[in-house]
Write a protein that holds these residues in place. Structure first.
Motif, PDB file in Angstrom:
ATOM      1  N   ARG A 186      37.614  21.435  58.195  1.00  0.00           N
ATOM      2  CA  ARG A 186      37.565  22.240  59.161  1.00  0.00           C
ATOM      3  C   ARG A 186      38.297  23.503  59.276  1.00  0.00           C
ATOM      4  N   THR A 187      38.013  24.473  60.106  1.00  0.00           N
ATOM      5  CA  THR A 187      38.499  25.818  60.079  1.00  0.00           C
ATOM      6  C   THR A 187      39.309  26.087  61.187  1.00  0.00           C
ATOM      7  N   LYS A 188      40.232  26.870  61.023  1.00  0.00           N
ATOM      8  CA  LYS A 188      41.221  27.259  62.268  1.00  0.00           C
ATOM      9  C   LYS A 188      40.130  28.021  63.341  1.00  0.00           C
ATOM     10  N   LYS A 189      39.227  28.793  62.748  1.00  0.00           N
ATOM     11  CA  LYS A 189      38.230  29.275  63.752  1.00  0.00           C
ATOM     12  C   LYS A 189      37.532  28.385  64.674  1.00  0.00           C
ATOM     13  N   GLU A 190      37.329  27.210  64.016  1.00  0.00           N
ATOM     14  CA  GLU A 190      36.698  25.991  64.723  1.00  0.00           C
ATOM     15  C   GLU A 190      37.671  25.466  65.879  1.00  0.00           C
ATOM     16  N   LEU A 191      38.915  25.205  65.339  1.00  0.00           N
ATOM     17  CA  LEU A 191      39.928  24.824  66.233  1.00  0.00           C
ATOM     18  C   LEU A 191      40.022  25.697  67.340  1.00  0.00           C
ATOM     19  N   ASN A 192      40.085  26.970  67.073  1.00  0.00           N
ATOM     20  CA  ASN A 192      40.185  27.923  68.207  1.00  0.00           C
ATOM     21  C   ASN A 192      39.007  27.823  69.094  1.00  0.00           C
ATOM     22  N   GLN A 193      37.658  27.718  68.493  1.00  0.00           N
ATOM     23  CA  GLN A 193      36.539  27.587  69.283  1.00  0.00           C
ATOM     24  C   GLN A 193      36.855  26.527  70.401  1.00  0.00           C
ATOM     25  N   VAL A 194      37.275  25.263  69.664  1.00  0.00           N
ATOM     26  CA  VAL A 194      37.188  24.303  70.590  1.00  0.00           C
ATOM     27  C   VAL A 194      38.560  24.488  71.830  1.00  0.00           C
ATOM     28  N   ILE A 195      39.458  25.026  71.392  1.00  0.00           N
ATOM     29  CA  ILE A 195      40.598  25.291  72.552  1.00  0.00           C
ATOM     30  C   ILE A 195      40.099  26.325  73.529  1.00  0.00           C
ATOM     31  N   GLU A 196      39.232  27.417  72.898  1.00  0.00           N
ATOM     32  CA  GLU A 196      38.781  28.182  74.118  1.00  0.00           C
ATOM     33  C   GLU A 196      37.565  27.525  75.097  1.00  0.00           C
ATOM     34  N   TRP A 197      36.918  26.618  74.456  1.00  0.00           N
ATOM     35  CA  TRP A 197      35.697  25.879  75.230  1.00  0.00           C
ATOM     36  C   TRP A 197      36.445  25.145  76.171  1.00  0.00           C
ATOM     37  N   LEU A 198      37.486  24.644  75.993  1.00  0.00           N
ATOM     38  CA  LEU A 198      38.245  23.606  76.869  1.00  0.00           C
ATOM     39  C   LEU A 198      39.222  24.499  77.971  1.00  0.00           C
TER      40      LEU A 198
ATOM     41  N   ARG B  52      45.314  15.186  76.874  1.00  0.00           N
ATOM     42  CA  ARG B  52      44.408  14.033  75.965  1.00  0.00           C
ATOM     43  C   ARG B  52      42.976  14.700  75.750  1.00  0.00           C
ATOM     44  N   TYR B  53      42.772  15.450  76.686  1.00  0.00           N
ATOM     45  CA  TYR B  53      41.109  16.117  76.587  1.00  0.00           C
ATOM     46  C   TYR B  53      41.388  16.807  75.379  1.00  0.00           C
ATOM     47  N   LEU B  54      42.266  17.783  74.951  1.00  0.00           N
ATOM     48  CA  LEU B  54      42.583  18.637  73.962  1.00  0.00           C
ATOM     49  C   LEU B  54      42.834  17.651  72.711  1.00  0.00           C
ATOM     50  N   ASP B  55      43.639  16.612  72.606  1.00  0.00           N
ATOM     51  CA  ASP B  55      43.900  15.969  71.619  1.00  0.00           C
ATOM     52  C   ASP B  55      42.470  15.190  71.315  1.00  0.00           C
ATOM     53  N   LYS B  56      41.652  14.954  72.080  1.00  0.00           N
ATOM     54  CA  LYS B  56      40.302  14.255  71.904  1.00  0.00           C
ATOM     55  C   LYS B  56      39.145  15.238  71.348  1.00  0.00           C
ATOM     56  N   LEU B  57      39.304  16.334  71.626  1.00  0.00           N
ATOM     57  CA  LEU B  57      38.541  17.246  71.088  1.00  0.00           C
ATOM     58  C   LEU B  57      38.875  17.744  69.494  1.00  0.00           C
ATOM     59  N   VAL B  58      40.099  17.660  69.561  1.00  0.00           N
ATOM     60  CA  VAL B  58      40.663  18.179  67.762  1.00  0.00           C
ATOM     61  C   VAL B  58      40.405  16.747  67.023  1.00  0.00           C
ATOM     62  N   ASP B  59      40.432  15.673  67.638  1.00  0.00           N
ATOM     63  CA  ASP B  59      40.096  14.516  66.755  1.00  0.00           C
ATOM     64  C   ASP B  59      38.885  14.300  66.474  1.00  0.00           C
ATOM     65  N   GLU B  60      37.722  14.739  67.300  1.00  0.00           N
ATOM     66  CA  GLU B  60      36.424  14.782  66.939  1.00  0.00           C
ATOM     67  C   GLU B  60      36.166  15.810  66.062  1.00  0.00           C
ATOM     68  N   LEU B  61      36.733  17.025  66.205  1.00  0.00           N
ATOM     69  CA  LEU B  61      36.556  17.881  65.211  1.00  0.00           C
ATOM     70  C   LEU B  61      37.120  17.319  63.790  1.00  0.00           C
TER      71      LEU B  61
ATOM     72  N   LYS C  33      32.512  15.504  63.654  1.00  0.00           N
ATOM     73  CA  LYS C  33      31.329  15.828  64.783  1.00  0.00           C
ATOM     74  C   LYS C  33      30.958  17.126  64.871  1.00  0.00           C
ATOM     75  N   VAL C  34      29.702  17.439  65.012  1.00  0.00           N
ATOM     76  CA  VAL C  34      29.037  18.428  65.171  1.00  0.00           C
ATOM     77  C   VAL C  34      29.540  19.188  66.314  1.00  0.00           C
ATOM     78  N   MET C  35      29.845  20.492  66.214  1.00  0.00           N
ATOM     79  CA  MET C  35      30.233  21.400  66.996  1.00  0.00           C
ATOM     80  C   MET C  35      29.635  21.050  68.636  1.00  0.00           C
ATOM     81  N   GLU C  36      28.268  21.319  68.564  1.00  0.00           N
ATOM     82  CA  GLU C  36      27.459  21.136  69.687  1.00  0.00           C
ATOM     83  C   GLU C  36      27.909  19.832  70.715  1.00  0.00           C
ATOM     84  N   LYS C  37      28.096  18.702  70.080  1.00  0.00           N
ATOM     85  CA  LYS C  37      28.488  17.578  70.604  1.00  0.00           C
ATOM     86  C   LYS C  37      30.080  17.432  71.280  1.00  0.00           C
TER      87      LYS C  37
END
Length: 121
Positions: A32-44, A99-108, A112-116
């Motif tokens: 996975r990429t840094k861009k995807e990580l930042n996308q997950v952080i931005e979503w949360l 832990r929300y953030l940890d869980k999202l990173v774990d799923e990434l 797991k697909v980004m939409e989920k």
């Protein structure tokens, strides 16, 4: 299982800058990429890439990090086990957010697909 008060205090004091590189290493090992990580952080949190960099440079604690965040309205949909805790059962609100953030990173990292991951209903 509920985190102890000592665990909650440790979460509050931990800096985002100390954890971000660990998140990045974890997800990059899985392709996975840094861009995807930042996308997950931005979503949360609503923090864009520029703000994420500022918070890292500022070495903010998770307490400050989440005080400044605007949590996504769908964050409550993050459920499951992370680090031995069932996220939806954690009572301390700061620890729950970490832990929300940890869980999202774990799923990434698990592919797991980004939409989920982003729980867009």
């Amino acid at each position: 299982m509920e985190p102890t008060p000592e665990h909650n205090e440790k979460m509050a004091r931990m800096t985002f800058a100390s954890v971000y590189p660990l998140y990045l290493t974890k997800i990059e090992k899985k392709g996975r990429t840094k861009k995807e990580l930042n996308q997950v952080i931005e979503w949360l949190t609503s923090f864009d890439e520029k703000k994420i960099k500022e918070l890292i440079q500022e070495k903010v604690s998770f307490q400050t990090f989440f005080e400044r965040a605007v949590l996504n309205k769908n964050a409550h949909l993050i459920k499951g086990m992370i680090c031995g805790y069932r996220v939806e059962e954690i009572e301390n609100q700061l620890t729950k957010k970490v832990r929300y953030l940890d869980k999202l990173v774990d799923e990434l990292a698990k592919g797991k697909v980004m939409e989920k991951i982003l729980r867009n209903e």
